[in-house]
Design a protein around this motif. Structure first.
Motif, PDB file in Angstrom:
ATOM      1  N   GLU A 187      79.335  65.689  12.231  1.00 28.81           N
ATOM      2  CA  GLU A 187      77.972  65.224  12.409  1.00 28.81           C
ATOM      3  C   GLU A 187      77.324  66.586  13.563  1.00 28.81           C
ATOM      4  OE1 GLU A 187      80.355  64.688  11.341  1.00 28.81           O
ATOM      5  OE2 GLU A 187      79.642  62.288  10.582  1.00 28.81           O
ATOM      6  N   LYS A 188      76.018  66.301  13.830  1.00 28.11           N
ATOM      7  CA  LYS A 188      75.324  66.479  15.221  1.00 28.11           C
ATOM      8  C   LYS A 188      76.484  66.212  16.115  1.00 28.11           C
ATOM      9  CE  LYS A 188      71.025  65.983  17.629  1.00 28.11           C
ATOM     10  NZ  LYS A 188      69.928  65.152  17.856  1.00 28.11           N
ATOM     11  N   SER A 189      76.162  67.912  17.035  1.00 29.57           N
ATOM     12  CA  SER A 189      76.160  67.981  18.339  1.00 29.57           C
ATOM     13  C   SER A 189      76.095  67.300  19.554  1.00 29.57           C
ATOM     14  CB  SER A 189      76.865  69.584  18.684  1.00 29.57           C
ATOM     15  OG  SER A 189      75.315  69.836  19.551  1.00 29.57           O
ATOM     16  N   GLY A 190      77.570  66.734  20.021  1.00 33.43           N
ATOM     17  CA  GLY A 190      77.400  65.692  21.185  1.00 33.43           C
ATOM     18  C   GLY A 190      78.306  65.455  21.175  1.00 33.43           C
ATOM     19  N   LEU A 191      77.968  63.333  20.971  1.00 38.47           N
ATOM     20  CA  LEU A 191      78.575  61.740  21.383  1.00 38.47           C
ATOM     21  C   LEU A 191      78.809  62.025  20.036  1.00 38.47           C
ATOM     22  CD1 LEU A 191      77.164  60.339  24.275  1.00 38.47           C
ATOM     23  CD2 LEU A 191      78.851  60.958  23.767  1.00 38.47           C
ATOM     24  N   PRO A 192      77.425  62.624  18.690  1.00 39.53           N
ATOM     25  CA  PRO A 192      77.983  61.753  17.931  1.00 39.53           C
ATOM     26  C   PRO A 192      79.249  62.459  17.244  1.00 39.53           C
ATOM     27  CG  PRO A 192      75.698  62.055  17.802  1.00 39.53           C
ATOM     28  CD  PRO A 192      76.207  62.527  19.004  1.00 39.53           C
TER      29      PRO A 192
END
Length: 351
Positions: A187-192
């Motif tokens: 998934e996309k980096s960060g919170l996701p």
């Protein structure tokens, strides 16, 4: 077997596939199995029990992960000798190992892809017979081929088949498989990505009640918070959640250092100071415990049966690099605190 009217069973097919694979005839082994599975009575022909739920049996599927063995293809050739030489009347032979044609990487990928498509995703006691390290490499191959969903389902089925009490080695390998899934989240980096990793971890942990995450599990989930705006606050909350659910064993020196680093990046110097103070307290407690043990405890009875030299793992434990990183982090924290004090002094000058 044909002369005595003996029907082959699953062990016979396993040995047949193993022989074909190890002698470089992987495609022929797969064609034989697929030819039998097209028939209506294929479970009886493979020697399976009547309660088989369908799909290729797992022990037979595992045999296709073998490879050509060195020395499997060999030939004995006669050494020519001249007439009149000593021993020329007795024939002498020499064993020559033949070179097999190497399989290209694309063909190997196609083989593994066809194997993953044939993986038996049916709850069966056969899963408990698999070695944990073999499951690790199978799941790794599935993830590399892009079958993350099937790898996750296969891992869940394997965890459900494990006994309730796991040995230390099983616990270690099971966590390695979970860490493999956590790293594979795309998934996309960060919170996701962070919440996707936690969902995958929760799904796998729910498959077996005896699996407990380690500090490395928490460390891998914290790595995805680096690009978040509130990285230090979220990391500290994640640490509290792990400690509440699975105890203090999920916290380690590396975890505290990562949380302190993320807190400094966010600007939460208070969280970084808490992590630094916690690290100092634990180190002083360990040092006092070692001193007390050396003074009052003495050597254990089992120590007399060991060598006087300490194990290499304990001599070179790698704490020097960790200590240097903590020292650099402490210097950075003190510099930021002093800079903040100076900014406050400039903003609010003393009358």
């Amino acid at each position: 077997m044909k002369a005595e009217s003996i029907r082959p069973n699953l062990e016979t097919w396993k040995l047949t596939v193993r022989w074909l694979v190890r002698t470089g005839r992987w495609d022929e082994a797969l064609k034989r199995v697929e030819r039998v599975m097209r028939r209506e009575q294929w479970p009886e022909e493979l020697g399976l029990r009547s309660g088989h739920q369908g799909g290729l049996p797992l022990p037979l599927w595992m045999e296709f992960f073998g490879s050509l063995k060195r020395g499997a293809l060999r030939r004995w050739i006669k050494i020519p000798q001249r007439r009149g030489e000593p021993g020329w009347r007795t024939a002498s032979f020499r064993c020559v190992i033949l070179r097999a044609s190497t399989v290209s990487s694309s063909a190997q990928v196609d083989r593994y892809r066809s194997l993953t498509n044939m993986f038996p995703l049916v709850a069966s006691p056969e899963y408990s017979q698999l070695p944990p390290r073999a499951v690790f490499f199978i799941v790794e191959a599935m993830i590399q081929l892009g079958n993350r969903g099937k790898a996750l389902e296969a891992t869940s089925l394997y965890f459900q088949s494990l006994p309730r009490r796991l040995s230390h080695r099983q616990q270690h390998t099971v966590l390695d498989i979970i860490h493999l899934h956590i790293r594979a989240v795309t998934e996309k980096s960060g919170l996701p990505r962070h919440y996707a990793q936690r969902r995958v971890m929760a799904h796998l942990l729910s498959a077996h009640p005896g699996i407990r995450p380690s500090s490395k599990t928490l460390l891998l989930t914290l790595a995805s918070l680096r690009s978040c705006k509130l990285c230090g606050t979220l990391a500290f909350k994640c640490l509290k959640t792990f400690r509440t659910r699975w105890g203090p064993r999920t916290e380690s020196s590396v975890v505290r250092r990562r949380i302190a680093s993320l807190s400094i990046k966010e600007g939460r110097l208070d969280i970084a100071a808490v992590m630094l103070e916690s690290e100092r307290t634990l180190r002083s407690q360990k040092q006092s415990w070692r001193t007390q043990r050396d003074i009052t405890g003495g050597p254990s009875p089992r120590a007399f049966t060991r060598l006087l030299r300490r194990p290499t793992v304990k001599i070179f434990h790698g704490r020097g690099a960790e200590n240097r990183k903590w020292q650099a982090l402490e210097r950075k924290l003190s510099t930021l605190k002093q800079r903040r004090v100076d900014d406050c002094a400039v903003t609010y000058p003393v009358a």
